[in-house]
Design a protein around this motif. Structure first.
Motif, PDB file in Angstrom:
ATOM      1  N   GLY A  82     -16.386  12.650   1.268  1.00 10.93           N
ATOM      2  CA  GLY A  82     -16.907  12.261  -0.107  1.00 10.93           C
ATOM      3  C   GLY A  82     -15.621  11.588  -0.844  1.00 10.93           C
ATOM      4  N   SER A  83     -14.653  11.524  -0.515  1.00  3.76           N
ATOM      5  CA  SER A  83     -13.342  10.906  -1.046  1.00  3.76           C
ATOM      6  C   SER A  83     -13.683   9.382  -1.517  1.00  3.76           C
ATOM      7  CB  SER A  83     -12.120  11.051  -0.531  1.00  3.76           C
ATOM      8  OG  SER A  83     -11.132  10.418  -1.364  1.00  3.76           O
ATOM      9  N   PRO A  84     -13.457   9.068  -2.631  1.00  7.69           N
ATOM     10  CA  PRO A  84     -13.483   7.651  -2.940  1.00  7.69           C
ATOM     11  C   PRO A  84     -12.544   6.684  -2.251  1.00  7.69           C
ATOM     12  CG  PRO A  84     -12.781   8.684  -4.929  1.00  7.69           C
ATOM     13  CD  PRO A  84     -13.303   9.693  -3.891  1.00  7.69           C
ATOM     14  N   LEU A  85     -11.586   7.444  -1.967  1.00  6.56           N
ATOM     15  CA  LEU A  85     -10.249   6.845  -1.119  1.00  6.56           C
ATOM     16  C   LEU A  85     -10.740   6.003   0.132  1.00  6.56           C
ATOM     17  CD1 LEU A  85      -7.453   9.233  -1.320  1.00  6.56           C
ATOM     18  CD2 LEU A  85      -7.805   7.411  -2.749  1.00  6.56           C
ATOM     19  N   TYR A  86     -11.710   6.195   0.665  1.00  8.07           N
ATOM     20  CA  TYR A  86     -12.435   5.704   1.862  1.00  8.07           C
ATOM     21  C   TYR A  86     -13.091   4.293   1.447  1.00  8.07           C
ATOM     22  CZ  TYR A  86     -11.878   9.963   4.716  1.00  8.07           C
ATOM     23  OH  TYR A  86     -11.387  10.997   5.302  1.00  8.07           O
ATOM     24  N   ASP A  87     -13.509   4.184   0.176  1.00 10.36           N
ATOM     25  CA  ASP A  87     -14.354   2.853   0.153  1.00 10.36           C
ATOM     26  C   ASP A  87     -13.859   2.143  -0.933  1.00 10.36           C
ATOM     27  OD1 ASP A  87     -16.485   3.863   1.562  1.00 10.36           O
ATOM     28  OD2 ASP A  87     -16.925   5.445   0.113  1.00 10.36           O
ATOM     29  N   LEU A  88     -12.868   2.440  -1.779  1.00 17.58           N
ATOM     30  CA  LEU A  88     -12.482   1.758  -2.921  1.00 17.58           C
ATOM     31  C   LEU A  88     -11.724   0.316  -2.365  1.00 17.58           C
ATOM     32  CD1 LEU A  88     -10.677   4.321  -5.247  1.00 17.58           C
ATOM     33  CD2 LEU A  88     -12.566   2.935  -5.727  1.00 17.58           C
ATOM     34  N   PRO A  89     -12.110  -0.819  -3.092  1.00 18.61           N
ATOM     35  CA  PRO A  89     -11.499  -2.102  -2.661  1.00 18.61           C
ATOM     36  C   PRO A  89      -9.937  -2.196  -2.863  1.00 18.61           C
ATOM     37  CG  PRO A  89     -12.856  -2.399  -4.472  1.00 18.61           C
ATOM     38  CD  PRO A  89     -12.972  -0.876  -3.979  1.00 18.61           C
ATOM     39  N   ASN A  90      -9.487  -1.206  -3.687  1.00 23.39           N
ATOM     40  CA  ASN A  90      -7.872  -1.521  -3.997  1.00 23.39           C
ATOM     41  C   ASN A  90      -7.355  -0.344  -3.382  1.00 23.39           C
ATOM     42  OD1 ASN A  90      -9.693   0.286  -5.443  1.00 23.39           O
ATOM     43  ND2 ASN A  90      -8.271   0.337  -7.248  1.00 23.39           N
ATOM     44  N   VAL A  91      -7.706   0.066  -2.257  1.00 23.95           N
ATOM     45  CA  VAL A  91      -7.101   0.822  -1.720  1.00 23.95           C
ATOM     46  C   VAL A  91      -6.827   0.870  -0.069  1.00 23.95           C
ATOM     47  CG1 VAL A  91      -6.967   3.506  -0.772  1.00 23.95           C
ATOM     48  CG2 VAL A  91      -7.649   2.694  -3.150  1.00 23.95           C
ATOM     49  N   LEU A  92      -6.040   0.585   0.626  1.00 25.15           N
ATOM     50  CA  LEU A  92      -5.718   0.643   1.969  1.00 25.15           C
ATOM     51  C   LEU A  92      -5.315   2.260   2.413  1.00 25.15           C
ATOM     52  CD1 LEU A  92      -5.518  -0.698   4.908  1.00 25.15           C
ATOM     53  CD2 LEU A  92      -3.249  -1.188   4.148  1.00 25.15           C
ATOM     54  N   LEU A  93      -6.493   2.770   2.958  1.00 29.55           N
ATOM     55  CA  LEU A  93      -6.229   4.140   3.515  1.00 29.55           C
ATOM     56  C   LEU A  93      -6.104   4.089   5.074  1.00 29.55           C
ATOM     57  CD1 LEU A  93      -6.228   7.183   3.053  1.00 29.55           C
ATOM     58  CD2 LEU A  93      -8.800   7.076   3.151  1.00 29.55           C
ATOM     59  N   THR A  94      -5.036   4.820   5.588  1.00 29.06           N
ATOM     60  CA  THR A  94      -4.943   4.940   7.046  1.00 29.06           C
ATOM     61  C   THR A  94      -4.606   6.139   7.301  1.00 29.06           C
ATOM     62  OG1 THR A  94      -2.482   4.092   6.871  1.00 29.06           O
ATOM     63  CG2 THR A  94      -4.200   2.304   7.534  1.00 29.06           C
ATOM     64  N   PRO A  95      -4.900   6.786   8.543  1.00 26.46           N
ATOM     65  CA  PRO A  95      -4.673   8.147   9.059  1.00 26.46           C
ATOM     66  C   PRO A  95      -3.313   8.485   9.598  1.00 26.46           C
ATOM     67  CG  PRO A  95      -5.997   7.336  10.767  1.00 26.46           C
ATOM     68  CD  PRO A  95      -5.877   5.857   9.594  1.00 26.46           C
ATOM     69  N   HIS A  96      -2.250   8.253   8.734  1.00 20.42           N
ATOM     70  CA  HIS A  96      -0.922   8.650   9.108  1.00 20.42           C
ATOM     71  C   HIS A  96      -0.455   7.806  10.270  1.00 20.42           C
ATOM     72  CE1 HIS A  96       2.075  12.312   9.033  1.00 20.42           C
ATOM     73  NE2 HIS A  96       2.838  10.978   9.074  1.00 20.42           N
ATOM     74  N   ILE A  97      -0.547   6.427  10.516  1.00 20.56           N
ATOM     75  CA  ILE A  97      -0.177   5.449  11.563  1.00 20.56           C
ATOM     76  C   ILE A  97       1.007   5.026  11.284  1.00 20.56           C
ATOM     77  CG2 ILE A  97      -2.480   5.405  11.908  1.00 20.56           C
ATOM     78  CD1 ILE A  97      -2.113   2.474  11.062  1.00 20.56           C
ATOM     79  N   ALA A  98       1.865   5.028  10.137  1.00 20.05           N
ATOM     80  CA  ALA A  98       2.958   4.327   9.669  1.00 20.05           C
ATOM     81  C   ALA A  98       4.220   4.609  10.853  1.00 20.05           C
ATOM     82  CB  ALA A  98       3.482   4.550   8.360  1.00 20.05           C
ATOM     83  N   GLY A  99       4.199   6.106  11.200  1.00 18.68           N
ATOM     84  CA  GLY A  99       5.150   6.367  12.299  1.00 18.68           C
ATOM     85  C   GLY A  99       4.958   6.003  13.652  1.00 18.68           C
ATOM     86  N   SER A 100       5.626   6.475  14.582  1.00 20.17           N
ATOM     87  CA  SER A 100       5.554   5.916  15.914  1.00 20.17           C
ATOM     88  C   SER A 100       4.424   6.348  16.338  1.00 20.17           C
ATOM     89  CB  SER A 100       6.602   6.638  16.808  1.00 20.17           C
ATOM     90  OG  SER A 100       7.791   6.187  16.245  1.00 20.17           O
ATOM     91  N   LEU A 101       3.588   5.023  16.870  1.00 21.73           N
ATOM     92  CA  LEU A 101       2.264   5.145  17.777  1.00 21.73           C
ATOM     93  C   LEU A 101       2.397   5.251  19.072  1.00 21.73           C
ATOM     94  CD1 LEU A 101       0.254   2.628  15.500  1.00 21.73           C
ATOM     95  CD2 LEU A 101       0.246   5.071  15.429  1.00 21.73           C
ATOM     96  N   ALA A 102       1.692   5.172  19.903  1.00 18.36           N
ATOM     97  CA  ALA A 102       1.726   5.250  21.467  1.00 18.36           C
ATOM     98  C   ALA A 102       2.603   4.273  21.887  1.00 18.36           C
ATOM     99  CB  ALA A 102       0.315   5.125  22.076  1.00 18.36           C
TER     100      ALA A 102
END
Length: 326
Positions: free
Chosen positions: A270-290
């Protein structure tokens, strides 16, 4: 390390490189030192190559590893498995934190530049209108020319961010209580107190370590001091930002945010972070991906080769700096 990490970390070329400089224990990775095959390998090991999922190297584990002389970590922080017992034994430790810092810094710079162009907000409005859109009317101050970016922490990642931002026409501020002003100026940024940095920057990007003293470093008061329309970028750890206060600012629409890490790690549904247009929310992907993990594997192989040649590690971890590093 976790068994699923091993094949993604070491490609064929890196495995060959390791085999050239060391007798490598064949078979799957070990995530439990008490498992019989792992225990036998540990008894003979002079160097451990570790990654995510390594159990703690405590007194019991080290008692079963009488020949161990070095730990080469093919990832960032060693806090989760390198215990005081390792330092008491005089075991050398290396980390590929420098290599993992590269994609985090790249993500951050992309976030900084997109924030200045108001890409997310323009995208949302353009999608809604589905036709001609006078974006200038909504964002007359958009753009990156002479914007001020505040970097919180002259860490490996923070320094790389400053290096990558140098070609742009930006003003950069940096806060780090462990570096003197001359060192910070040499990074191409102006030293600033944290309160002043938060109040002055168009974008505040967080690269400090997660320590008891840095919990909610970006506090409610510091968030409130940020300019209307400023952007907070967090690719460090969720605990560094007062997330409740940040969420309130974002719901009100006063601030913008690029959030790659949260507390808890995954916000509730239910967090508003998922839907707010002024938020880019990513699931800890900034570090080394595959596709970036082989860089960490090669970094570890390079350190093993240096050890085998009797040379010091290029990227050692020092016990005396662990109290102020990630």
């Amino acid at each position: 390390m976790s068994p699923d990490v091993l094949p993604r970390l070491f490609d064929a070329a890196t495995r060959e490189r390791l085999a050239e400089v060391a007798d490598v224990e064949p078979g799957p990775a070990a995530a439990d030192f008490a498992e019989p095959r792992a225990a036998a390998a540990l008894a003979a090991a002079e160097v451990l190559v570790t990654c995510w999922g390594c159990p703690p190297l405590d007194d019991a584990a080290l008692a079963a590893a009488p020949r161990l002389r070095a730990v080469v970590h093919a990832a960032g922080s060693v806090r989760h498995h390198v215990t005081r017992a390792v330092w008491r034994r005089g075991i050398a430790v290396s980390s590929a934190a420098w290599a993992n810092a590269l994609p985090v810094a790249e993500y951050t710079v992309a976030a900084v530049l997109f924030a200045g162009k108001r890409v997310l907000q323009v995208r949302e409005e353009y999608r809604r209108r589905r036709g001609p859109y006078d974006w200038y009317a909504d964002h007359p101050g958009a753009g990156n020319y002479r914007r001020t970016v505040g970097v919180v922490g002259a860490s490996l990642i923070g320094r790389r961010v400053l290096e990558l931002l140098r070609p742009y026409d930006l003003t950069t501020l940096v806060y780090d209580p462990y570096a003197d002003d001359g060192e910070l100026r040499a990074l191409g940024a102006a030293p600033a107190g944290l309160d002043d940095l938060c109040a002055a920057a168009d974008v505040v990007t967080v690269h400090a370590p997660e320590l008891p003293s840095t919990r909610h470093l970006i506090s409610r008061a510091r968030l409130a001091s940020m300019r209307d329309g400023a952007t907070l970028v967090n690719t460090a750890r969720g605990s560094l930002v007062d997330q409740e206060a940040l969420t309130e600012e974002l719901v009100a629409g006063r601030l913008h945010a690029v959030v790659d890490v949260t507390e808890p790690e995954f916000p509730p549904a239910g967090s508003p972070l998922y839907d707010l247009p002024n938020v880019l929310l990513t699931p800890h992907i900034a570090g080394s991906l595959a596709g970036e993990l082989p860089r960490l594997g090669r970094a570890a192989a390079d350190e093993v080769a240096r050890y085998a040649a009797g040379r010091p590690f290029a990227h050692p971890v020092r016990q005396e700096t662990l109290d102020r590093s990630a």
